[in-house]
Design a protein around this motif. Sequence first.
Motif, mmCIF file in Angstrom:
data_model
loop_
_atom_site.group_PDB
_atom_site.id
_atom_site.type_symbol
_atom_site.label_atom_id
_atom_site.label_comp_id
_atom_site.label_asym_id
_atom_site.label_seq_id
_atom_site.Cartn_x
_atom_site.Cartn_y
_atom_site.Cartn_z
ATOM 1 N N LEU A 13 0.774 -1.149 0.015
ATOM 2 C CA LEU A 13 0.012 0.048 0.110
ATOM 3 C C LEU A 13 0.945 1.204 0.132
ATOM 4 O O LEU A 13 0.489 2.280 -0.630
ATOM 5 C CB LEU A 13 -0.904 -0.061 1.130
ATOM 6 C CG LEU A 13 -2.086 -0.882 1.190
ATOM 7 C CD1 LEU A 13 -2.793 -0.983 2.570
ATOM 8 C CD2 LEU A 13 -2.832 -0.953 0.233
ATOM 9 N N TYR A 14 1.757 1.253 0.714
ATOM 10 C CA TYR A 14 2.923 2.486 0.658
ATOM 11 C C TYR A 14 3.413 2.669 -0.833
ATOM 12 O O TYR A 14 3.335 3.883 -1.031
ATOM 13 C CB TYR A 14 4.091 1.929 1.744
ATOM 14 C CG TYR A 14 5.217 3.027 1.419
ATOM 15 C CD1 TYR A 14 5.018 4.328 2.294
ATOM 16 C CD2 TYR A 14 6.381 2.563 1.124
ATOM 17 C CE1 TYR A 14 6.126 5.254 2.067
ATOM 18 C CE2 TYR A 14 7.311 3.601 0.945
ATOM 19 C CZ TYR A 14 7.260 4.772 1.586
ATOM 20 O OH TYR A 14 8.338 5.843 1.305
ATOM 21 N N TYR A 15 3.877 1.592 -1.383
ATOM 22 C CA TYR A 15 4.436 1.933 -2.502
ATOM 23 C C TYR A 15 3.360 2.206 -3.741
ATOM 24 O O TYR A 15 3.709 2.786 -4.579
ATOM 25 C CB TYR A 15 5.238 0.756 -3.155
ATOM 26 C CG TYR A 15 6.608 0.924 -2.591
ATOM 27 C CD1 TYR A 15 7.642 1.858 -2.711
ATOM 28 C CD2 TYR A 15 7.023 -0.131 -1.449
ATOM 29 C CE1 TYR A 15 8.898 2.157 -2.266
ATOM 30 C CE2 TYR A 15 8.439 0.203 -0.904
ATOM 31 C CZ TYR A 15 9.200 1.167 -1.356
ATOM 32 O OH TYR A 15 10.355 1.250 -0.961
ATOM 33 N N ASP A 16 2.335 1.635 -3.391
ATOM 34 C CA ASP A 16 0.952 2.090 -4.501
ATOM 35 C C ASP A 16 0.858 3.560 -4.201
ATOM 36 O O ASP A 16 0.584 4.161 -5.366
ATOM 37 C CB ASP A 16 -0.250 1.374 -4.023
ATOM 38 C CG ASP A 16 -0.375 -0.060 -4.520
ATOM 39 O OD1 ASP A 16 0.645 -0.460 -5.039
ATOM 40 O OD2 ASP A 16 -1.027 -0.910 -4.055
ATOM 41 N N GLU A 17 1.040 4.149 -3.264
ATOM 42 C CA GLU A 17 0.693 5.673 -3.012
ATOM 43 C C GLU A 17 1.951 6.480 -3.353
ATOM 44 O O GLU A 17 1.997 7.333 -4.012
ATOM 45 C CB GLU A 17 0.309 5.537 -1.503
ATOM 46 C CG GLU A 17 0.253 7.529 -1.251
ATOM 47 C CD GLU A 17 -0.244 7.416 0.313
ATOM 48 O OE1 GLU A 17 -0.274 8.792 0.471
ATOM 49 O OE2 GLU A 17 -0.235 6.654 0.989
ATOM 50 N N TRP A 18 3.304 5.845 -3.131
ATOM 51 C CA TRP A 18 4.517 6.753 -3.111
ATOM 52 C C TRP A 18 5.193 6.531 -4.257
ATOM 53 O O TRP A 18 6.246 7.092 -4.721
ATOM 54 C CB TRP A 18 5.277 6.456 -2.133
ATOM 55 C CG TRP A 18 4.913 7.416 -0.659
ATOM 56 C CD1 TRP A 18 3.723 7.182 -0.019
ATOM 57 C CD2 TRP A 18 5.485 8.485 -0.475
ATOM 58 N NE1 TRP A 18 3.663 8.159 0.732
ATOM 59 C CE2 TRP A 18 4.522 9.247 0.645
ATOM 60 C CE3 TRP A 18 6.438 9.180 -0.946
ATOM 61 C CZ2 TRP A 18 5.097 10.164 1.429
ATOM 62 C CZ3 TRP A 18 6.881 10.607 -0.186
ATOM 63 C CH2 TRP A 18 5.984 11.068 0.946
ATOM 64 N N THR A 19 4.941 5.249 -5.237
ATOM 65 C CA THR A 19 5.756 5.265 -6.369
ATOM 66 C C THR A 19 6.129 6.237 -7.384
ATOM 67 O O THR A 19 7.111 6.779 -7.607
ATOM 68 C CB THR A 19 5.196 3.937 -7.247
ATOM 69 O OG1 THR A 19 5.582 2.671 -6.592
ATOM 70 C CG2 THR A 19 6.002 3.696 -8.501
ATOM 71 N N SER A 20 5.051 7.019 -7.714
ATOM 72 C CA SER A 20 5.165 8.057 -8.448
ATOM 73 C C SER A 20 6.256 9.046 -8.140
ATOM 74 O O SER A 20 6.764 9.713 -8.868
ATOM 75 C CB SER A 20 3.575 8.837 -8.988
ATOM 76 O OG SER A 20 3.211 9.282 -7.646
ATOM 77 N N ARG A 21 6.213 9.453 -6.779
ATOM 78 C CA ARG A 21 6.951 10.207 -5.854
ATOM 79 C C ARG A 21 8.397 9.965 -5.960
ATOM 80 O O ARG A 21 9.408 10.586 -6.216
ATOM 81 C CB ARG A 21 6.418 10.398 -4.550
ATOM 82 C CG ARG A 21 5.092 11.083 -4.690
ATOM 83 C CD ARG A 21 4.519 11.345 -3.104
ATOM 84 N NE ARG A 21 3.049 10.985 -2.826
ATOM 85 C CZ ARG A 21 2.334 11.154 -2.003
ATOM 86 N NH1 ARG A 21 3.178 11.414 -0.737
ATOM 87 N NH2 ARG A 21 1.056 10.793 -1.929
ATOM 88 N N SER A 85 3.818 -4.210 -5.002
ATOM 89 C CA SER A 85 2.919 -3.117 -5.158
ATOM 90 C C SER A 85 2.323 -3.290 -6.518
ATOM 91 O O SER A 85 3.160 -3.455 -7.634
ATOM 92 C CB SER A 85 3.731 -2.021 -5.199
ATOM 93 O OG SER A 85 3.232 -0.930 -5.864
ATOM 94 N N HIS A 229 9.561 16.070 0.440
ATOM 95 C CA HIS A 229 8.556 15.854 1.133
ATOM 96 C C HIS A 229 8.535 16.090 2.522
ATOM 97 O O HIS A 229 7.636 15.449 3.410
ATOM 98 C CB HIS A 229 8.357 14.354 0.811
ATOM 99 C CG HIS A 229 8.214 14.142 -0.447
ATOM 100 N ND1 HIS A 229 7.133 14.127 -1.441
ATOM 101 C CD2 HIS A 229 9.342 13.412 -1.353
ATOM 102 C CE1 HIS A 229 7.334 14.000 -2.619
ATOM 103 N NE2 HIS A 229 8.429 13.217 -2.714
#
Length: 259
Positions: A13-21, A85, A229
Motif C-alpha cells: 500500500l505504501y508503494y502504491d501511494e508513493w511510487t510516482s513520488r 505493489s 516531502h
Amino acid sequence: MRNDEVDPEGVGLYYDEWTSRYEASFGDTFQACRPTETPDLHRYILESAGVQDGERILDAGCGVGGPSIYFAAHREITIDAVTISTVQVATAQRLVLDAGLGRRISVHLGDFHKLHERFPEATFDRVLFLESLSHAADPTDPLRSVFKVLKPGGIVYIKDFFEKHYDDAGKQQQVHEMIARVDHAFVLKTPRLRHTVKVLKQIGFLEQHIGPVGFTNDIGTWVKFNQKHNFDLFAGKEPFEWCDWVELRFQKPRSAING
C-alpha cells in the motif's frame, strides 16, 4: 505504521501511494545508496553480484524494474522481478516492454517472504535484494524462501543499510531514535547486520563476502527527496551517521539437495 507492524500488505500500500513520488526523484531505480550516475550503480551491482550470461535471476523487491532492465540489456540472462505493489507491477511491465525486453524479464505481483510458493525449488542461479530486504519485519522468512528457490551453488546478494553501532550509549540511543523515525516514515524495519548474517548461516548459506559498498555514496538525491516531502528525520538536530551501507554475498552449498 510503527516499525513492529511492518507487513507485506502495508509495504504494498505504501508503494502504491508513493511510487510516482519516488520516480520523480530517483527515476527507475529506488535506491538511496548510489553513485552520482545511476548507470554506474547498475554496473557496480552487476559486477559485485557476479551476474553471468546464461543465468536465471530473481530480483526480489524490484521496484519499477530499473536495475532488472539494465541487467537484462547487458547480460544474456532471464529475470523474474517480484514486487508487492500493484502500481509498481504495472509501471515495471510498461518499462520492460518499452525497453524491448518482454521476453527476458517477467514482472510478478508477489510477496518475497513466499517465493517458494510461486517458483519451484532450485529455479534460480542468483537472487538479488537491492535495498528491499529492509522492508521485511525479520529477514528469516524471506531468506529461507530464497534458499529453497536457489539452485545448489546459487548466490543471494544483498545491498542494504544496517543499524550503526557506537560504544557510547548516548550516541546509540540517538541511533535508535533515528531508526524509529526512518522505519515509521518509510515502512521499514532497519536490520541488524549481525542478526542477518546469523540467519543466513543458520539457514545453511555459506559466506562469500560481507563489506561496505565499493563506491562513494552521493547522498544528494536522498537529501533532496526528504526535503521535497518535508521529512525531518533528524528531528531538527545535526545529521549524523546512523547506518552502515553494506553488501553481502552468500552461497547455497553445491551439495544441498533441496531447500
